[in-house]
Design a protein around this motif. Structure first.
Motif, PDB file in Angstrom:
ATOM      1  N   PHE A 109       0.819  -1.213   0.000  1.00  0.00           N
ATOM      2  CA  PHE A 109       0.000   0.000   0.000  1.00  0.00           C
ATOM      3  C   PHE A 109       0.854   1.264   0.000  1.00  0.00           C
ATOM      4  O   PHE A 109       0.355   2.351   0.233  1.00  0.00           O
ATOM      5  CB  PHE A 109      -0.948  -0.014   1.210  1.00  0.00           C
ATOM      6  CG  PHE A 109      -1.973  -1.115   1.108  1.00  0.00           C
ATOM      7  CD1 PHE A 109      -3.134  -0.929   0.368  1.00  0.00           C
ATOM      8  CD2 PHE A 109      -1.763  -2.349   1.704  1.00  0.00           C
ATOM      9  CE1 PHE A 109      -4.074  -1.941   0.240  1.00  0.00           C
ATOM     10  CE2 PHE A 109      -2.693  -3.371   1.584  1.00  0.00           C
ATOM     11  CZ  PHE A 109      -3.850  -3.157   0.847  1.00  0.00           C
ATOM     12  N   GLY A 257     -10.986  -2.378   1.925  1.00  0.00           N
ATOM     13  CA  GLY A 257     -10.455  -2.063   0.604  1.00  0.00           C
ATOM     14  C   GLY A 257     -11.488  -1.560  -0.385  1.00  0.00           C
ATOM     15  O   GLY A 257     -11.140  -1.093  -1.464  1.00  0.00           O
ATOM     16  N   THR A 261     -14.068   3.461   0.345  1.00  0.00           N
ATOM     17  CA  THR A 261     -13.731   4.256  -0.842  1.00  0.00           C
ATOM     18  C   THR A 261     -14.970   4.433  -1.716  1.00  0.00           C
ATOM     19  O   THR A 261     -15.175   5.481  -2.328  1.00  0.00           O
ATOM     20  CB  THR A 261     -12.587   3.582  -1.628  1.00  0.00           C
ATOM     21  OG1 THR A 261     -11.606   3.161  -0.688  1.00  0.00           O
ATOM     22  CG2 THR A 261     -11.945   4.530  -2.601  1.00  0.00           C
ATOM     23  N   ALA A 264     -16.785   7.152  -0.172  1.00  0.00           N
ATOM     24  CA  ALA A 264     -16.080   8.430  -0.372  1.00  0.00           C
ATOM     25  C   ALA A 264     -16.404   8.996  -1.754  1.00  0.00           C
ATOM     26  O   ALA A 264     -16.639  10.202  -1.915  1.00  0.00           O
ATOM     27  CB  ALA A 264     -14.569   8.230  -0.219  1.00  0.00           C
ATOM     28  N   PRO A 303     -16.156   9.204   4.976  1.00  0.00           N
ATOM     29  CA  PRO A 303     -17.010   8.015   5.004  1.00  0.00           C
ATOM     30  C   PRO A 303     -17.099   7.302   6.359  1.00  0.00           C
ATOM     31  O   PRO A 303     -18.012   6.526   6.551  1.00  0.00           O
ATOM     32  CB  PRO A 303     -16.360   7.070   3.989  1.00  0.00           C
ATOM     33  CG  PRO A 303     -15.272   7.820   3.350  1.00  0.00           C
ATOM     34  CD  PRO A 303     -14.939   8.994   4.183  1.00  0.00           C
ATOM     35  N   VAL A 304     -16.126   7.504   7.245  1.00  0.00           N
ATOM     36  CA  VAL A 304     -16.162   6.782   8.526  1.00  0.00           C
ATOM     37  C   VAL A 304     -16.583   7.758   9.620  1.00  0.00           C
ATOM     38  O   VAL A 304     -15.942   8.800   9.799  1.00  0.00           O
ATOM     39  CB  VAL A 304     -14.775   6.169   8.866  1.00  0.00           C
ATOM     40  CG1 VAL A 304     -14.813   5.462  10.213  1.00  0.00           C
ATOM     41  CG2 VAL A 304     -14.343   5.205   7.777  1.00  0.00           C
ATOM     42  N   TYR A 332     -14.817  11.409  13.808  1.00  0.00           N
ATOM     43  CA  TYR A 332     -13.927  12.061  12.831  1.00  0.00           C
ATOM     44  C   TYR A 332     -14.582  13.220  12.074  1.00  0.00           C
ATOM     45  O   TYR A 332     -13.944  14.266  11.894  1.00  0.00           O
ATOM     46  CB  TYR A 332     -13.403  11.048  11.819  1.00  0.00           C
ATOM     47  CG  TYR A 332     -12.580   9.928  12.416  1.00  0.00           C
ATOM     48  CD1 TYR A 332     -11.412  10.185  13.126  1.00  0.00           C
ATOM     49  CD2 TYR A 332     -12.971   8.605  12.269  1.00  0.00           C
ATOM     50  CE1 TYR A 332     -10.655   9.150  13.667  1.00  0.00           C
ATOM     51  CE2 TYR A 332     -12.225   7.568  12.803  1.00  0.00           C
ATOM     52  CZ  TYR A 332     -11.077   7.846  13.500  1.00  0.00           C
ATOM     53  OH  TYR A 332     -10.338   6.816  14.028  1.00  0.00           O
ATOM     54  N   GLY A 361      -8.173   8.847  10.182  1.00  0.00           N
ATOM     55  CA  GLY A 361      -7.551   8.777  11.498  1.00  0.00           C
ATOM     56  C   GLY A 361      -6.372   9.735  11.517  1.00  0.00           C
ATOM     57  O   GLY A 361      -6.053  10.374  10.509  1.00  0.00           O
ATOM     58  N   HIS A 366      -2.839   2.992  14.033  1.00  0.00           N
ATOM     59  CA  HIS A 366      -3.844   2.404  13.143  1.00  0.00           C
ATOM     60  C   HIS A 366      -4.205   3.294  11.961  1.00  0.00           C
ATOM     61  O   HIS A 366      -5.154   2.984  11.230  1.00  0.00           O
ATOM     62  CB  HIS A 366      -5.109   2.050  13.932  1.00  0.00           C
ATOM     63  CG  HIS A 366      -4.871   0.978  14.935  1.00  0.00           C
ATOM     64  ND1 HIS A 366      -4.824  -0.351  14.605  1.00  0.00           N
ATOM     65  CD2 HIS A 366      -4.609   1.047  16.270  1.00  0.00           C
ATOM     66  CE1 HIS A 366      -4.571  -1.063  15.693  1.00  0.00           C
ATOM     67  NE2 HIS A 366      -4.436  -0.234  16.713  1.00  0.00           N
ATOM     68  N   PHE A 367      -3.469   4.407  11.796  1.00  0.00           N
ATOM     69  CA  PHE A 367      -3.758   5.297  10.659  1.00  0.00           C
ATOM     70  C   PHE A 367      -3.984   4.439   9.413  1.00  0.00           C
ATOM     71  O   PHE A 367      -3.227   3.509   9.136  1.00  0.00           O
ATOM     72  CB  PHE A 367      -2.583   6.261  10.430  1.00  0.00           C
ATOM     73  CG  PHE A 367      -2.811   7.167   9.255  1.00  0.00           C
ATOM     74  CD1 PHE A 367      -3.641   8.274   9.380  1.00  0.00           C
ATOM     75  CD2 PHE A 367      -2.239   6.892   8.021  1.00  0.00           C
ATOM     76  CE1 PHE A 367      -3.888   9.099   8.285  1.00  0.00           C
ATOM     77  CE2 PHE A 367      -2.489   7.710   6.927  1.00  0.00           C
ATOM     78  CZ  PHE A 367      -3.312   8.816   7.056  1.00  0.00           C
ATOM     79  N   MET A 369      -4.218   2.133   6.570  1.00  0.00           N
ATOM     80  CA  MET A 369      -3.147   1.535   5.772  1.00  0.00           C
ATOM     81  C   MET A 369      -3.380   1.755   4.279  1.00  0.00           C
ATOM     82  O   MET A 369      -2.441   1.753   3.490  1.00  0.00           O
ATOM     83  CB  MET A 369      -3.089   0.034   6.075  1.00  0.00           C
ATOM     84  CG  MET A 369      -1.885  -0.658   5.530  1.00  0.00           C
ATOM     85  SD  MET A 369      -1.687  -2.279   6.274  1.00  0.00           S
ATOM     86  CE  MET A 369      -2.945  -3.197   5.437  1.00  0.00           C
ATOM     87  N   ALA A 374      -6.700   4.741  -1.476  1.00  0.00           N
ATOM     88  CA  ALA A 374      -8.021   5.387  -1.461  1.00  0.00           C
ATOM     89  C   ALA A 374      -7.934   6.754  -2.134  1.00  0.00           C
ATOM     90  O   ALA A 374      -8.791   7.123  -2.944  1.00  0.00           O
ATOM     91  CB  ALA A 374      -8.510   5.528  -0.027  1.00  0.00           C
TER      92      ALA A 374
END
Ligand code: HEM
Length: 419
Positions: A109, A257, A261, A264, A303-304, A332, A361, A366-367, A369, A374
């Protein structure tokens, strides 16, 4: 310092119905101003959680993984130890194990790898948009957003392109667990109990496991260097991943994955329709999308909604005391519109020199990956879209997912004219 457990203001955040008309922006603002760390009672058997809504607090909690663990789960569901044992994946693992798990696939990634997908991606996007836009009126979710990220995922997993409908439907069922249209069963039903050891309590997870296991068997026999081959070949502390670890890792990648997206891209179109001035600016200066304007669009349509952490000890967030074991939800979208971090946050400004973005994030292990991937998918899609669109309007109601976890749009009927 406040240590009283209050309720009230933040309570709607525990209710997915509060999100069906769109993000609760007014409530987020009120919370940031008056109760930035707000106790949020949950209905039914939920233990309640702290809602944090300011940008700085979200970054501080994300960063301090020792005080705010991911290992009790990152969704708000209260999980017993046996559930955690079965359902834990990379995203619910703390350092140091987290780093070893993440390293297994993180190399795939990196920007230099992901950038290699650009021409393939542009091809998919061009065909998808040409077919959809030629219709004049169509559902943007069905004809555009649901066609793009999942095909990239199919390529990363080296699975046939025709599997994409299956992958999308699993995504809907997994994250749509609180929406009656997608949920296999809702809380309170016997099946909800029956599937308690399965991620998202969804039988769809078992179908994803089966699908992943078949791919893993193929790659063990003939490795190709793809994502699955890396998972089956990986060793952590000298041992191969257990079948359960493989199942959960595969499910995380298959879901993260594509689903986010996809949303988004839909949210980007929503912004272009609601703000024709943004569309006009991007039509005349598409090169803006290679700079901070891309993050500005992602700030506007994240989106989150939240990720959860759990306090490992008594601690203070901002000026509020929280107790060991308390759940914390980091909202967020609210942080993205915090005037303490972002000037005039309720305006889309494509000329901001930088955007302190929380959409993926920020500050912690955990930012996201997949953020480079995306962003590539998002940029190429928006670039190709603004190059073709003349005008775009809604031709019916925008239908939102009933969820306080994913900021999702299920259907977005649009009418377009093309350049
Ligand atoms: C616009 C699309 C996306 C958004 C908004 C998004 C957002 C996020 C967020 C908020 C997190 C949690 C961050 C934290 O807890 O600190 C996350 C984690 C993650 N994302 Fe994404 N994501 C997106 C796309 C992707 C893609 C395309 C992939 C590719 C597989 C991906 C894979 C992951 C993984 C594996 C994690 C867990 C990382 C870890 O625990 O170390 N995401 N994402």
């Amino acid at each position: 310092m406040t240590d009283t457990v209050t309720g009230g203001l933040a309570a709607p955040l525990a209710d997915p119905d509060s999100f069906v008309e769109g993000s609760p922006w007014k409530l987020f603002r009120a919370l940031r101003d008056d109760e930035p760390v707000a106790w949020t009672p949950e209905p039914d058997d939920g233990s309640g959680f702290w809602s944090i809504t300011r940008h700085a607090d979200i970054v501080a909690v994300s960063r301090d993984w020792e005080t705010f663990t991911s290992s009790r789960g990152v969704s708000l569901e209260d999980l017993e130890d046996d559930q955690l044992e079965h359902r834990t994946s990379l995203i619910d693992t703390d350092p140091p194990n987290h780093a070893a798990m993440r390293k297994i696939v993180s190399g795939m990634f990196l920007p230099r790898v992901v950038n290699g997908y650009e021409s393939f991606l542009r091809g998919i996007v061009a065909t998808t948009l040409d077919n959809a836009l030629a219709q004049g009126s169509f559902d943007f979710v069905e004809r555009v957003s649901s066609e793009i990220p999942v095909r990239v995922l199919a390529r990363m997993l080296s699975v046939p392109d025709t599997d994409h409908a299956k992958l999308t439907s699993w995504g809907d069922r997994l994250v749509g667990g609180t929406d009656p249209e997608f949920a296999d069963h809702l809380p309170g039903t016997p099946e909800y109990e029956e599937y308690r050891l399965v991620p998202f309590r969804s039988p769809a997870a078992l179908e994803v496991f089966d699908y992943g296991r078949a791919l893993q068997a193929e790659r063990r026999a003939a490795p190709t260097g793809d994502l699955i081959s890396r998972l089956v070949e990986a060793e952590v502390d000298g041992e191969k991943l257990s079948q359960q670890d493989l199942d959960n890792y595969f499910l995380l990648l298959a879901l993260a994955g594509q689903e986010t997206t996809r949303q988004a891209i839909t949210l980007a179109m929503n912004t272009l329709v609601e703000h024709p001035e943004v569309l006009a600016r991007l039509q005349s200066e598409p090169e803006l999308l290679s700079g901070p304007a891309l993050d500005e669009l992602l700030r506007w349509g994240p989106p989150v909604y939240h990720m959860r952490r759990t306090a490992t000890r008594d601690a203070v967030i901002g000026e509020t005391a929280v107790k060991s074991g308390d759940k914390i939800a980091m909202w967020y979208p609210s942080g993205n519109r915090d005037e303490r971090a972002i000037e005039y946050p309720d305006t889309i400004d494509l000329d901001r020199p930088t955007v302190d973005l929380l959409t993926f994030g920020k500050g912690g292990p955990h930012f996201c990956m997949g953020s480079f991937l995306a962003k590539l998918e998002y940029r190429v899609t928006v670039e190709e879209l603004v190059a073709r669109l003349d005008t775009a309007t809604f031709s019916g109601p925008v239908e939102r997912l009933r969820s306080n976890f994913v900021n999702g749009i299920k259907r977005m009927p649009v009418t377009v004219t093309n350049r």
